[in-house]
Design a protein around this motif. Sequence first.
Motif, mmCIF file in Angstrom:
data_model
loop_
_atom_site.group_PDB
_atom_site.id
_atom_site.type_symbol
_atom_site.label_atom_id
_atom_site.label_comp_id
_atom_site.label_asym_id
_atom_site.label_seq_id
_atom_site.Cartn_x
_atom_site.Cartn_y
_atom_site.Cartn_z
ATOM 1 N N ASP A 69 0.694 -1.092 -0.033
ATOM 2 C CA ASP A 69 0.031 -0.047 0.078
ATOM 3 C C ASP A 69 0.791 1.273 0.089
ATOM 4 N N LEU A 70 2.197 1.039 0.796
ATOM 5 C CA LEU A 70 2.829 2.201 0.880
ATOM 6 C C LEU A 70 3.801 2.545 -0.485
ATOM 7 N N ASN A 72 2.547 1.800 -3.502
ATOM 8 C CA ASN A 72 1.495 2.546 -4.295
ATOM 9 C C ASN A 72 1.374 3.970 -4.023
ATOM 10 N N GLU A 73 1.358 4.096 -2.933
ATOM 11 C CA GLU A 73 1.088 5.814 -2.315
ATOM 12 C C GLU A 73 2.615 6.422 -3.061
ATOM 13 N N VAL A 76 2.124 6.942 -6.748
ATOM 14 C CA VAL A 76 1.200 8.036 -7.208
ATOM 15 C C VAL A 76 1.915 9.492 -6.661
ATOM 16 N N GLY A 77 2.403 9.509 -5.381
ATOM 17 C CA GLY A 77 3.101 10.928 -4.934
ATOM 18 C C GLY A 77 3.996 11.405 -5.997
ATOM 19 N N GLN A 105 -3.769 0.746 -9.279
ATOM 20 C CA GLN A 105 -3.901 1.892 -8.273
ATOM 21 C C GLN A 105 -3.611 3.139 -8.958
ATOM 22 N N ALA A 109 -5.630 6.741 -9.799
ATOM 23 C CA ALA A 109 -5.450 8.065 -9.442
ATOM 24 C C ALA A 109 -5.052 9.092 -10.603
#
Length: 267
Positions: A69-70, A72-73, A76-77, A105, A109
Amino acid sequence: MKQPGKVYLIGAGPGDPELLTLKALRLLQEADSVVYDRLVSPEVMALVPADAEKIPVGKSPDNHPVPQDLINEILVGLALEGKTVARLKGGDPLIFGRGSEEAAQLAAAGVAVEYVPGITAAQGASASSGVPLTHRGLATGVRYVTGHRQANGVLDLDWKSLASEETTLVVYMGVANIGQIAMRLVAEGFSEATPVMAIANATTPREKRLFSELGQVALDVRDAGLKAPVLFVIGEVVTLSTEWPANAVDMLLAGASRETAGKLAHA
Protein backbone atom coordinates in the motif's frame (compact mmCIF):
# COMPACT_ATOMS: atom_id res chain seq x y z
CA MET A 1 -1.32 23.16 -11.53
CA LYS A 2 1.61 20.88 -12.37
CA GLN A 3 0.94 18.20 -14.98
CA PRO A 4 1.17 14.65 -13.58
CA GLY A 5 4.19 12.64 -14.56
CA LYS A 6 4.22 9.09 -15.81
CA VAL A 7 5.18 5.78 -14.24
CA TYR A 8 6.99 3.11 -16.24
CA LEU A 9 6.71 -0.42 -14.81
CA ILE A 10 10.03 -1.78 -16.01
CA GLY A 11 11.33 -5.34 -16.00
CA ALA A 12 14.98 -5.34 -14.91
CA GLY A 13 15.49 -8.89 -16.10
CA PRO A 14 17.20 -11.65 -14.11
CA GLY A 15 20.29 -9.64 -13.17
CA ASP A 16 22.73 -9.37 -16.05
CA PRO A 17 22.55 -5.71 -17.16
CA GLU A 18 23.17 -6.72 -20.78
CA LEU A 19 19.81 -8.50 -20.75
CA LEU A 20 17.91 -5.23 -20.25
CA THR A 21 15.90 -4.08 -23.25
CA LEU A 22 17.06 -0.93 -25.00
CA LYS A 23 13.81 0.74 -23.97
CA ALA A 24 14.32 -0.17 -20.31
CA LEU A 25 17.84 1.26 -20.38
CA ARG A 26 16.71 4.50 -22.03
CA LEU A 27 13.90 5.06 -19.54
CA LEU A 28 16.17 4.31 -16.59
CA GLN A 29 18.56 6.96 -17.77
CA GLU A 30 15.76 9.49 -18.34
CA ALA A 31 13.90 8.93 -15.05
CA ASP A 32 13.67 11.54 -12.32
CA SER A 33 12.99 8.85 -9.71
CA VAL A 34 13.75 5.11 -9.63
CA VAL A 35 11.68 2.99 -7.25
CA TYR A 36 13.33 -0.42 -7.12
CA ASP A 37 12.88 -3.89 -5.66
CA ARG A 38 15.37 -6.01 -3.71
CA LEU A 39 15.84 -8.43 -6.60
CA VAL A 40 17.15 -5.75 -8.96
CA SER A 41 20.85 -6.54 -9.25
CA PRO A 42 23.53 -4.02 -8.25
CA GLU A 43 24.87 -4.29 -11.80
CA VAL A 44 21.56 -2.97 -13.16
CA MET A 45 21.33 -0.27 -10.50
CA ALA A 46 24.80 0.93 -11.54
CA LEU A 47 23.20 2.09 -14.81
CA VAL A 48 20.92 4.56 -13.03
CA PRO A 49 22.27 8.12 -13.33
CA ALA A 50 23.84 9.49 -10.15
CA ASP A 51 21.46 12.46 -10.05
CA ALA A 52 18.29 10.34 -10.17
CA GLU A 53 16.34 9.85 -6.94
CA LYS A 54 16.65 6.21 -5.84
CA ILE A 55 13.99 4.77 -3.54
CA PRO A 56 14.39 1.14 -2.34
CA VAL A 57 11.13 -0.67 -1.58
CA GLY A 58 12.36 -4.26 -1.57
CA LYS A 59 10.81 -7.14 0.32
CA SER A 60 12.32 -10.36 1.58
CA PRO A 61 10.68 -13.38 3.25
CA ASP A 62 9.00 -12.31 6.51
CA ASN A 63 10.42 -8.80 6.10
CA HIS A 64 8.32 -6.18 4.31
CA PRO A 65 9.67 -2.82 5.48
CA VAL A 66 7.69 -1.02 2.77
CA PRO A 67 4.24 -2.63 2.44
CA GLN A 68 2.52 -2.69 -0.93
CA ASP A 69 0.00 0.00 0.00
CA LEU A 70 2.85 2.38 0.81
CA ILE A 71 4.63 1.53 -2.46
CA ASN A 72 1.45 2.47 -4.31
CA GLU A 73 1.30 5.77 -2.43
CA ILE A 74 4.94 6.53 -3.21
CA LEU A 75 4.41 5.94 -6.92
CA VAL A 76 1.27 8.06 -7.05
CA GLY A 77 2.90 10.85 -5.03
CA LEU A 78 5.98 11.04 -7.24
CA ALA A 79 3.88 11.11 -10.41
CA LEU A 80 1.59 13.83 -9.05
CA GLU A 81 4.72 15.91 -8.43
CA GLY A 82 5.22 15.78 -12.20
CA LYS A 83 8.12 13.32 -12.13
CA THR A 84 8.97 10.61 -14.61
CA VAL A 85 9.15 7.45 -12.51
CA ALA A 86 10.90 4.19 -13.31
CA ARG A 87 9.35 1.45 -11.18
CA LEU A 88 12.05 -1.18 -11.50
CA LYS A 89 11.24 -4.83 -10.86
CA GLY A 90 13.33 -7.98 -11.11
CA GLY A 91 12.43 -10.15 -14.09
CA ASP A 92 9.23 -9.10 -15.82
CA PRO A 93 6.68 -6.82 -14.11
CA LEU A 94 3.76 -9.03 -15.19
CA ILE A 95 5.16 -12.37 -13.97
CA PHE A 96 4.89 -12.56 -10.15
CA GLY A 97 5.85 -8.89 -10.05
CA ARG A 98 2.62 -7.22 -8.88
CA GLY A 99 2.88 -4.93 -11.86
CA SER A 100 -0.81 -5.11 -12.66
CA GLU A 101 -1.75 -4.34 -9.04
CA GLU A 102 0.34 -1.18 -9.08
CA ALA A 103 -0.94 -0.21 -12.52
CA ALA A 104 -4.54 -0.44 -11.28
CA GLN A 105 -3.81 1.84 -8.32
CA LEU A 106 -1.99 4.35 -10.51
CA ALA A 107 -4.77 4.41 -13.08
CA ALA A 108 -7.33 4.97 -10.32
CA ALA A 109 -5.34 8.03 -9.24
CA GLY A 110 -5.28 9.37 -12.79
CA VAL A 111 -1.61 8.59 -13.38
CA ALA A 112 -0.43 7.40 -16.80
CA VAL A 113 1.28 4.00 -16.76
CA GLU A 114 3.27 2.02 -19.30
CA TYR A 115 4.70 -1.50 -19.07
CA VAL A 116 8.22 -2.27 -20.24
CA PRO A 117 8.74 -6.05 -20.37
CA GLY A 118 11.82 -7.79 -19.07
CA ILE A 119 13.36 -11.23 -19.40
CA THR A 120 11.79 -13.28 -16.66
CA ALA A 121 13.98 -15.33 -14.30
CA ALA A 122 13.01 -18.64 -15.91
CA GLN A 123 14.24 -17.52 -19.33
CA GLY A 124 17.43 -16.08 -17.89
CA ALA A 125 18.15 -19.23 -15.89
CA SER A 126 17.43 -21.40 -18.94
CA ALA A 127 19.84 -19.46 -21.15
CA SER A 128 22.52 -19.23 -18.48
CA SER A 129 22.46 -22.92 -17.61
CA GLY A 130 21.69 -24.38 -21.03
CA VAL A 131 18.60 -26.14 -19.68
CA PRO A 132 15.75 -25.60 -22.17
CA LEU A 133 12.24 -25.01 -20.91
CA THR A 134 10.74 -27.07 -23.73
CA HIS A 135 12.32 -29.76 -25.88
CA ARG A 136 10.84 -32.03 -28.52
CA GLY A 137 10.18 -35.43 -27.01
CA LEU A 138 10.73 -34.28 -23.43
CA ALA A 139 8.47 -31.32 -22.68
CA THR A 140 5.61 -29.99 -24.80
CA GLY A 141 4.96 -27.04 -22.50
CA VAL A 142 6.13 -25.08 -19.49
CA ARG A 143 4.29 -23.78 -16.42
CA TYR A 144 5.38 -21.01 -14.05
CA VAL A 145 4.11 -21.17 -10.47
CA THR A 146 4.93 -19.35 -7.26
CA GLY A 147 6.23 -21.37 -4.33
CA HIS A 148 5.20 -18.76 -1.79
CA ARG A 149 1.95 -17.26 -0.59
CA GLN A 150 1.39 -13.84 0.94
CA ALA A 151 1.84 -13.84 4.73
CA ASN A 152 3.11 -17.43 4.53
CA GLY A 153 -0.37 -18.65 3.65
CA VAL A 154 -1.21 -22.20 2.59
CA LEU A 155 0.42 -23.19 -0.69
CA ASP A 156 -2.83 -24.24 -2.36
CA LEU A 157 -1.60 -25.07 -5.85
CA ASP A 158 -3.41 -27.45 -8.20
CA TRP A 159 -0.93 -30.23 -7.50
CA LYS A 160 -2.64 -32.83 -9.67
CA SER A 161 -2.45 -30.71 -12.81
CA LEU A 162 1.13 -29.66 -12.05
CA ALA A 163 2.37 -33.27 -11.84
CA SER A 164 2.61 -33.73 -15.62
CA GLU A 165 5.66 -35.49 -17.02
CA GLU A 166 5.09 -33.77 -20.38
CA THR A 167 5.48 -30.29 -18.90
CA THR A 168 8.43 -28.45 -17.42
CA LEU A 169 7.53 -26.94 -14.07
CA VAL A 170 9.30 -23.75 -12.99
CA VAL A 171 8.90 -22.70 -9.36
CA TYR A 172 9.60 -19.10 -8.38
CA MET A 173 10.18 -18.06 -4.76
CA GLY A 174 10.08 -21.65 -3.57
CA VAL A 175 13.27 -22.16 -1.58
CA ALA A 176 11.50 -22.11 1.81
CA ASN A 177 8.80 -24.55 0.65
CA ILE A 178 10.66 -26.84 -1.74
CA GLY A 179 10.29 -29.81 0.62
CA GLN A 180 6.51 -29.44 0.69
CA ILE A 181 6.39 -28.82 -3.06
CA ALA A 182 8.41 -31.95 -3.80
CA MET A 183 6.32 -34.07 -1.44
CA ARG A 184 3.03 -32.94 -3.00
CA LEU A 185 4.26 -33.53 -6.55
CA VAL A 186 5.45 -37.03 -5.67
CA ALA A 187 2.10 -37.74 -4.00
CA GLU A 188 0.39 -36.85 -7.29
CA GLY A 189 2.52 -39.20 -9.35
CA PHE A 190 5.89 -37.58 -10.07
CA SER A 191 8.81 -39.96 -9.60
CA GLU A 192 11.21 -39.13 -6.78
CA ALA A 193 13.92 -39.45 -9.44
CA THR A 194 12.49 -36.54 -11.48
CA PRO A 195 15.42 -34.24 -12.36
CA VAL A 196 15.56 -30.80 -10.70
CA MET A 197 17.81 -27.80 -11.18
CA ALA A 198 17.96 -25.16 -8.45
CA ILE A 199 19.62 -21.95 -9.57
CA ALA A 200 20.34 -18.93 -7.38
CA ASN A 201 21.08 -15.41 -8.67
CA ALA A 202 20.84 -16.57 -12.28
CA THR A 203 22.84 -14.64 -14.91
CA THR A 204 24.86 -12.71 -12.33
CA PRO A 205 28.46 -13.27 -11.14
CA ARG A 206 26.90 -14.74 -7.98
CA GLU A 207 25.04 -17.50 -9.84
CA LYS A 208 25.03 -20.94 -8.21
CA ARG A 209 23.49 -24.11 -9.64
CA LEU A 210 22.52 -27.34 -7.96
CA PHE A 211 21.36 -30.49 -9.77
CA SER A 212 19.30 -33.00 -7.85
CA GLU A 213 16.20 -35.18 -7.94
CA LEU A 214 12.75 -34.43 -6.58
CA GLY A 215 13.03 -36.81 -3.65
CA GLN A 216 16.36 -35.34 -2.55
CA VAL A 217 16.27 -31.69 -3.58
CA ALA A 218 15.09 -30.22 -0.26
CA LEU A 219 18.01 -31.79 1.61
CA ASP A 220 20.48 -30.83 -1.11
CA VAL A 221 19.34 -27.20 -1.14
CA ARG A 222 19.63 -27.06 2.63
CA ASP A 223 23.09 -28.64 2.64
CA ALA A 224 24.28 -26.29 -0.12
CA GLY A 225 22.98 -23.27 1.77
CA LEU A 226 21.22 -21.80 -1.25
CA LYS A 227 19.51 -18.54 -0.40
CA ALA A 228 16.80 -16.61 -2.24
CA PRO A 229 16.41 -15.75 -5.01
CA VAL A 230 16.33 -19.41 -6.07
CA LEU A 231 14.45 -20.75 -9.09
CA PHE A 232 13.60 -24.44 -9.52
CA VAL A 233 13.29 -26.13 -12.91
CA ILE A 234 11.61 -29.55 -12.57
CA GLY A 235 11.39 -32.06 -15.39
CA GLU A 236 13.28 -34.20 -17.88
CA VAL A 237 14.70 -31.15 -19.69
CA VAL A 238 17.16 -30.81 -16.81
CA THR A 239 19.00 -33.90 -18.12
CA LEU A 240 20.05 -31.86 -21.16
CA SER A 241 22.40 -29.75 -19.06
CA THR A 242 26.09 -30.37 -19.67
CA GLU A 243 26.34 -30.67 -15.89
CA TRP A 244 24.00 -33.67 -15.88
CA PRO A 245 25.55 -37.12 -16.69
CA ALA A 246 26.84 -36.72 -20.25
CA ASN A 247 25.86 -40.22 -21.36
CA ALA A 248 22.17 -39.41 -20.83
CA VAL A 249 22.47 -36.31 -23.02
CA ASP A 250 24.27 -38.31 -25.73
CA MET A 251 21.51 -40.93 -25.72
CA LEU A 252 18.80 -38.31 -26.06
CA LEU A 253 20.59 -36.65 -28.96
CA ALA A 254 20.96 -40.05 -30.58
CA GLY A 255 17.20 -40.58 -30.39
CA ALA A 256 16.94 -42.95 -27.45
CA SER A 257 13.59 -43.22 -25.74
CA ARG A 258 12.83 -40.82 -22.93
CA GLU A 259 12.42 -43.76 -20.52
CA THR A 260 15.78 -45.32 -21.42
CA ALA A 261 17.71 -42.06 -21.24
CA GLY A 262 15.96 -41.09 -18.03
CA LYS A 263 16.92 -44.36 -16.37
CA LEU A 264 20.54 -43.87 -17.37
CA ALA A 265 20.57 -40.27 -16.12
CA HIS A 266 19.30 -41.40 -12.74
CA ALA A 267 21.57 -44.46 -12.41
